[in-house]
Design a protein around this motif. Structure first.
Motif, short mmCIF file in Angstrom:
data_model
loop_
_atom_site.label_atom_id
_atom_site.label_comp_id
_atom_site.label_asym_id
_atom_site.label_seq_id
_atom_site.Cartn_x
_atom_site.Cartn_y
_atom_site.Cartn_z
N MET A 89 -19.10 -16.68 -25.16
CA MET A 89 -18.78 -15.93 -26.38
C MET A 89 -19.91 -14.95 -26.72
SD MET A 89 -15.84 -17.05 -27.16
CE MET A 89 -15.29 -16.93 -28.85
N ALA A 90 -21.15 -15.41 -26.59
CA ALA A 90 -22.29 -14.54 -26.90
C ALA A 90 -22.35 -13.38 -25.91
CB ALA A 90 -23.58 -15.34 -26.88
N ALA A 91 -22.02 -13.65 -24.64
CA ALA A 91 -22.04 -12.58 -23.63
C ALA A 91 -20.94 -11.55 -23.90
CB ALA A 91 -21.89 -13.19 -22.24
N VAL A 92 -19.77 -12.04 -24.29
CA VAL A 92 -18.68 -11.11 -24.63
C VAL A 92 -19.13 -10.22 -25.78
CG1 VAL A 92 -16.34 -10.97 -25.61
CG2 VAL A 92 -16.82 -12.61 -23.77
N LEU A 95 -21.80 -7.63 -24.55
CA LEU A 95 -21.27 -6.55 -23.72
C LEU A 95 -20.39 -5.59 -24.52
CD1 LEU A 95 -20.56 -8.48 -20.40
CD2 LEU A 95 -22.50 -7.01 -20.97
N ARG A 96 -19.86 -6.08 -25.61
CA ARG A 96 -19.10 -5.20 -26.49
C ARG A 96 -20.04 -4.23 -27.19
NH1 ARG A 96 -14.95 -8.68 -29.87
NH2 ARG A 96 -16.77 -8.96 -31.16
N ARG A 97 -21.19 -4.74 -27.60
CA ARG A 97 -22.17 -3.91 -28.33
C ARG A 97 -23.01 -3.08 -27.38
NH1 ARG A 97 -25.90 -7.00 -30.09
NH2 ARG A 97 -25.15 -9.02 -29.42
N CYS A 98 -23.22 -3.60 -26.17
CA CYS A 98 -24.17 -3.00 -25.24
C CYS A 98 -23.62 -3.21 -23.82
CB CYS A 98 -25.52 -3.71 -25.44
SG CYS A 98 -26.82 -3.17 -24.34
N GLU A 103 -32.25 -6.72 -18.44
CA GLU A 103 -32.50 -8.16 -18.52
C GLU A 103 -33.01 -8.57 -19.91
OE1 GLU A 103 -34.85 -9.98 -15.43
OE2 GLU A 103 -35.20 -11.74 -16.71
N ALA A 104 -33.90 -7.75 -20.47
CA ALA A 104 -34.45 -8.09 -21.79
C ALA A 104 -33.34 -8.10 -22.84
CB ALA A 104 -35.54 -7.08 -22.16
N GLN A 105 -32.44 -7.15 -22.73
CA GLN A 105 -31.34 -7.09 -23.72
C GLN A 105 -30.40 -8.29 -23.55
OE1 GLN A 105 -30.28 -3.06 -22.58
NE2 GLN A 105 -30.72 -2.33 -24.66
N ILE A 106 -30.20 -8.70 -22.30
CA ILE A 106 -29.35 -9.89 -22.07
C ILE A 106 -30.02 -11.12 -22.68
CG2 ILE A 106 -28.40 -11.46 -20.33
CD1 ILE A 106 -28.07 -9.01 -18.49
N ARG A 107 -31.31 -11.28 -22.42
CA ARG A 107 -32.01 -12.45 -22.95
C ARG A 107 -32.01 -12.41 -24.48
NH1 ARG A 107 -34.72 -15.77 -19.42
NH2 ARG A 107 -34.64 -15.08 -17.27
N SER A 126 -25.30 -13.92 -14.47
CA SER A 126 -23.86 -13.89 -14.73
C SER A 126 -23.51 -12.74 -15.68
CB SER A 126 -23.39 -15.21 -15.36
OG SER A 126 -23.68 -16.29 -14.51
N VAL A 127 -24.31 -12.57 -16.71
CA VAL A 127 -24.01 -11.51 -17.68
C VAL A 127 -24.22 -10.14 -17.02
CG1 VAL A 127 -24.57 -10.55 -19.94
CG2 VAL A 127 -24.66 -13.02 -19.59
#
Ligand code: FES
Ligand code: FES
Length: 150
Positions: A89-92, A95-98, A103-107, A126-127
């Motif tokens: 859910m957090a990854a969805v 990716l909607r926002r960004c 890597e830093a933004q994913i973390r 995965s993200v």
């Protein structure tokens, strides 16, 4: 006072949303409420009345996995049954926002979702893979469009 998490799991029988800490710290209970990612253990059920709720069960399109779910399976990010729904859910949301996070933004995007077992490397992979997948799909659509209108 009933929490949204309790209503989701016990009344709506949507048990994909998990309870980890119960205190707003682990992200296992993440859902979208009116499109905003929230920790459902912190939301009083009454506050959600009339709002649009989307749980992990609503992420796939029928039998078709969401790209984030497929990427978590392929890249080994689905590490345990408690954390993975919230991570997805957090990854969805991220990716909607960004759509093309580094890597830093994913973390940073997953900072509210805790894993205490294996660590975050495969989750981050995965993200990143899900983000690439979206680019590939968008490019294919562009090419198909170009082919149709030479
Ligand atoms: S169970 Fe809600 S944040 Fe941990
Ligand atoms: S993925 Fe659940 S504790 Fe690591």
């Amino acid at each position: 006072m009933a929490r949204l998490l309790d209503v989701i799991r016990e009344e709506l029988d949507l048990t994909g949303t998990k309870e980890g800490c119960g205190e707003g710290e682990c992200g296992a209970c993440s859902v979208f409420l009116d499109g905003k990612l929230v920790n459902s253990c912190l939301v009083p059920a009454a506050q959600a009345q009339g709002a649009e709720l989307r749980t992990i069960e609503g992420v796939a399109d029928g039998e078709q996995l969401h790209g984030v779910q497929a990427a978590f399976l392929e890249c080994g990010g689905a590490q345990c049954g408690i954390c993975t729904p919230g991570m997805v859910m957090a990854a969805v949301d991220l990716l909607r926002r960004c759509p093309q996070p580094d890597e830093a933004q994913i973390r940073d995007g997953l900072a509210g979702n805790l894993c205490r077992c294996t660590g975050y490397v495969k989750i981050v992979d995965s993200v990143a893979s899900a983000a690439k997948r979206a680019v590939a799909v968008a490019e294919q659509a562009l090419q198909a469009g170009a082919g149709a209108n030479p």
